[in-house]
Each structure stands twice: as C-alpha cells, then as structure tokens.
Design a protein around this motif. Structure first.
Motif, PDB file in Angstrom:
ATOM      1  N   ASP A 286       0.843  -1.136   0.117  1.00 41.03           N
ATOM      2  CA  ASP A 286      -0.117   0.151  -0.129  1.00 41.03           C
ATOM      3  C   ASP A 286       0.822   1.026  -0.085  1.00 41.03           C
ATOM      4  N   PHE A 287       0.734   1.959  -1.201  1.00 40.58           N
ATOM      5  CA  PHE A 287       1.775   3.103  -1.289  1.00 40.58           C
ATOM      6  C   PHE A 287       1.180   4.598  -0.665  1.00 40.58           C
ATOM      7  N   SER A 288       0.098   4.393  -0.201  1.00 42.97           N
ATOM      8  CA  SER A 288      -0.383   5.667   0.521  1.00 42.97           C
ATOM      9  C   SER A 288       0.353   6.113   1.602  1.00 42.97           C
ATOM     10  N   ASP A 289       0.216   7.371   1.900  1.00 40.38           N
ATOM     11  CA  ASP A 289       0.755   7.941   3.120  1.00 40.38           C
ATOM     12  C   ASP A 289       0.230   7.768   4.253  1.00 40.38           C
ATOM     13  N   GLU A 290      -1.180   7.666   4.115  1.00 37.44           N
ATOM     14  CA  GLU A 290      -2.034   7.192   5.437  1.00 37.44           C
ATOM     15  C   GLU A 290      -1.437   5.933   6.009  1.00 37.44           C
ATOM     16  N   VAL A 291      -0.928   4.953   5.148  1.00 39.19           N
ATOM     17  CA  VAL A 291      -0.684   3.648   5.760  1.00 39.19           C
ATOM     18  C   VAL A 291       0.815   3.947   6.622  1.00 39.19           C
ATOM     19  N   VAL A 292       1.534   4.659   6.149  1.00 40.38           N
ATOM     20  CA  VAL A 292       2.770   4.945   6.692  1.00 40.38           C
ATOM     21  C   VAL A 292       2.489   5.631   8.218  1.00 40.38           C
ATOM     22  N   ARG A 293       1.627   6.485   8.179  1.00 35.00           N
ATOM     23  CA  ARG A 293       1.303   7.062   9.568  1.00 35.00           C
ATOM     24  C   ARG A 293       0.639   6.090  10.416  1.00 35.00           C
ATOM     25  N   VAL A 294      -0.354   5.252   9.940  1.00 41.11           N
ATOM     26  CA  VAL A 294      -0.897   4.216  10.808  1.00 41.11           C
ATOM     27  C   VAL A 294       0.007   3.124  11.326  1.00 41.11           C
ATOM     28  N   ILE A 295       0.961   2.605  10.493  1.00 45.15           N
ATOM     29  CA  ILE A 295       1.772   1.609  10.829  1.00 45.15           C
ATOM     30  C   ILE A 295       2.804   2.072  11.751  1.00 45.15           C
ATOM     31  N   ALA A 296       3.537   3.540  11.472  1.00 45.29           N
ATOM     32  CA  ALA A 296       4.423   3.846  12.222  1.00 45.29           C
ATOM     33  C   ALA A 296       3.942   4.244  13.733  1.00 45.29           C
ATOM     34  N   ALA A 297       2.726   4.591  13.802  1.00 43.86           N
ATOM     35  CA  ALA A 297       2.152   4.934  15.080  1.00 43.86           C
ATOM     36  C   ALA A 297       1.811   3.443  15.807  1.00 43.86           C
ATOM     37  N   ALA A 298       1.476   2.522  15.180  1.00 43.51           N
ATOM     38  CA  ALA A 298       1.561   1.196  15.975  1.00 43.51           C
ATOM     39  C   ALA A 298       3.091   0.698  16.262  1.00 43.51           C
ATOM     40  N   GLU A 299       3.991   1.078  15.673  1.00 40.75           N
ATOM     41  CA  GLU A 299       5.102   0.895  15.803  1.00 40.75           C
ATOM     42  C   GLU A 299       5.995   1.538  16.931  1.00 40.75           C
ATOM     43  N   ASN A 300       5.043   2.682  17.321  1.00 43.24           N
ATOM     44  CA  ASN A 300       5.725   3.753  18.375  1.00 43.24           C
ATOM     45  C   ASN A 300       6.725   4.568  17.513  1.00 43.24           C
ATOM     46  N   ILE A 301       6.592   4.828  16.327  1.00 45.82           N
ATOM     47  CA  ILE A 301       7.536   5.721  15.599  1.00 45.82           C
ATOM     48  C   ILE A 301       7.069   7.085  15.390  1.00 45.82           C
ATOM     49  N   GLU A 302       7.428   8.212  15.557  1.00 49.38           N
ATOM     50  CA  GLU A 302       7.240   9.529  15.349  1.00 49.38           C
ATOM     51  C   GLU A 302       7.901   9.855  14.313  1.00 49.38           C
ATOM     52  N   LEU A 303       7.317  10.020  13.122  1.00 51.40           N
ATOM     53  CA  LEU A 303       7.706  10.144  11.506  1.00 51.40           C
ATOM     54  C   LEU A 303       8.428  11.746  11.474  1.00 51.40           C
ATOM     55  N   THR A 304       9.658  11.632  10.967  1.00 50.41           N
ATOM     56  CA  THR A 304      10.610  12.605  10.773  1.00 50.41           C
ATOM     57  C   THR A 304      10.688  12.626   9.236  1.00 50.41           C
ATOM     58  N   ASP A 305      11.349  13.783   8.711  1.00 48.38           N
ATOM     59  CA  ASP A 305      11.637  13.730   7.140  1.00 48.38           C
ATOM     60  C   ASP A 305      12.719  12.535   6.800  1.00 48.38           C
ATOM     61  N   ALA A 306      13.707  12.184   7.967  1.00 46.66           N
ATOM     62  CA  ALA A 306      14.588  11.374   7.797  1.00 46.66           C
ATOM     63  C   ALA A 306      13.769   9.848   7.310  1.00 46.66           C
ATOM     64  N   HIS A 307      12.518   9.719   8.200  1.00 44.87           N
ATOM     65  CA  HIS A 307      11.929   8.621   8.228  1.00 44.87           C
ATOM     66  C   HIS A 307      11.376   8.463   6.603  1.00 44.87           C
ATOM     67  N   TRP A 308      10.736   9.452   6.381  1.00 46.05           N
ATOM     68  CA  TRP A 308      10.158   9.355   5.052  1.00 46.05           C
ATOM     69  C   TRP A 308      11.127   9.324   4.026  1.00 46.05           C
ATOM     70  N   GLU A 309      12.181   9.731   3.990  1.00 46.05           N
ATOM     71  CA  GLU A 309      13.435   9.401   3.019  1.00 46.05           C
ATOM     72  C   GLU A 309      13.568   7.929   2.798  1.00 46.05           C
ATOM     73  N   VAL A 310      13.786   7.330   3.988  1.00 41.40           N
ATOM     74  CA  VAL A 310      13.792   5.688   3.925  1.00 41.40           C
ATOM     75  C   VAL A 310      12.636   4.961   3.485  1.00 41.40           C
ATOM     76  N   VAL A 311      11.536   5.478   3.904  1.00 37.90           N
ATOM     77  CA  VAL A 311      10.217   4.871   3.244  1.00 37.90           C
ATOM     78  C   VAL A 311      10.266   5.082   1.804  1.00 37.90           C
ATOM     79  N   ASN A 312      10.404   6.108   1.517  1.00 42.62           N
ATOM     80  CA  ASN A 312      10.366   6.642  -0.326  1.00 42.62           C
ATOM     81  C   ASN A 312      11.301   5.764  -0.838  1.00 42.62           C
ATOM     82  N   TYR A 313      12.620   5.960  -0.203  1.00 46.45           N
ATOM     83  CA  TYR A 313      13.761   4.858  -0.916  1.00 46.45           C
ATOM     84  C   TYR A 313      13.245   3.196  -0.993  1.00 46.45           C
ATOM     85  N   LEU A 314      12.643   2.890   0.046  1.00 49.12           N
ATOM     86  CA  LEU A 314      12.452   1.404  -0.117  1.00 49.12           C
ATOM     87  C   LEU A 314      11.126   1.136  -0.959  1.00 49.12           C
TER      88      LEU A 314
END
Length: 109
Positions: A22-50
């Motif tokens: 699922d390439f939506s931004d919302e799925v990233v926010r939901v899963i990150a919250a479940a993993e106790n990760i506060e998303l930063t620009d650096a997180h998004w760089e890794v997500v987009n690379y992957l």
C-alpha cells in the motif's frame, strides 16, 4: 492482526507486514504509530527509498544495500543513524512502516 487505514482493513501476516503493498501516505502514518515511531523527514526518506526499490525490483533491499543506497541519497548516513530511526531493524521495520510486504530472507539482492 490488521491495520485500519481510511476505514479499510488491510490484511497482515503474523508479523504485522501488509500482505499486499500500500503506497499511501496514510498507511505509513498508521503503521508508524503502531510501531511507536514519530515520523520525521529522515523516516520519509527511508520509506520513499524502500518504496522505489520495491517498485523497481519487486522486493526491498537487505540492510547492507539499504545502507549503501541511503548513503547515496544522504551522504554520511551510517548504520547507527538508520537504527536510530528504526530500532527494531532498519531493513525490516522500515519496510513494514513503508506499507510493504515482509522482506525476503537473508541475502536480499
């Protein structure tokens, strides 16, 4: 386990990885919250690379190739920086947060 994204339930495997990407931004926010990760620009760089790697190759890179690829995007990034972002293991946890299926076993590509 499943994630609910915009009112739709997304099926996961037994380790919490989406069965279908699922390439939506919302799925990233939901899963990150479940993993106790506060998303930063650096997180998004890794997500987009992957996500780009998954689209191009059909799977995500192993840790070594993730580190190499990210160091080309952000010179000076090292394994500590990636573990600071994804403490449960950058190659696997970042793929999960990115909304991608579970990475291939040892070796990758």
């Amino acid at each position: 386990m499943a994630y609910t994204v915009n009112g739709t339930e997304r099926e996961t495997d037994d380790q919490g990885f989406l069965r279908e990407p699922d390439f939506s931004d919302e799925v990233v926010r939901v899963i990150a919250a479940a993993e106790n990760i506060e998303l930063t620009d650096a997180h998004w760089e890794v997500v987009n690379y992957l996500r780009d790697e998954y689209r191009e190759h059909g799977h995500t890179p192993n840790f070594r190739n993730l580190l190499k690829g990210m160091s080309e995007i952000r010179p000076g990034v090292d394994s500590k920086a990636l573990y600071d972002l994804f403490p449960m293991g950058p190659a696997k946890q970042a793929a999960k947060v990115a909304g991608l299926p579970q990475p291939l076993g040892k070796g990758g590509y």
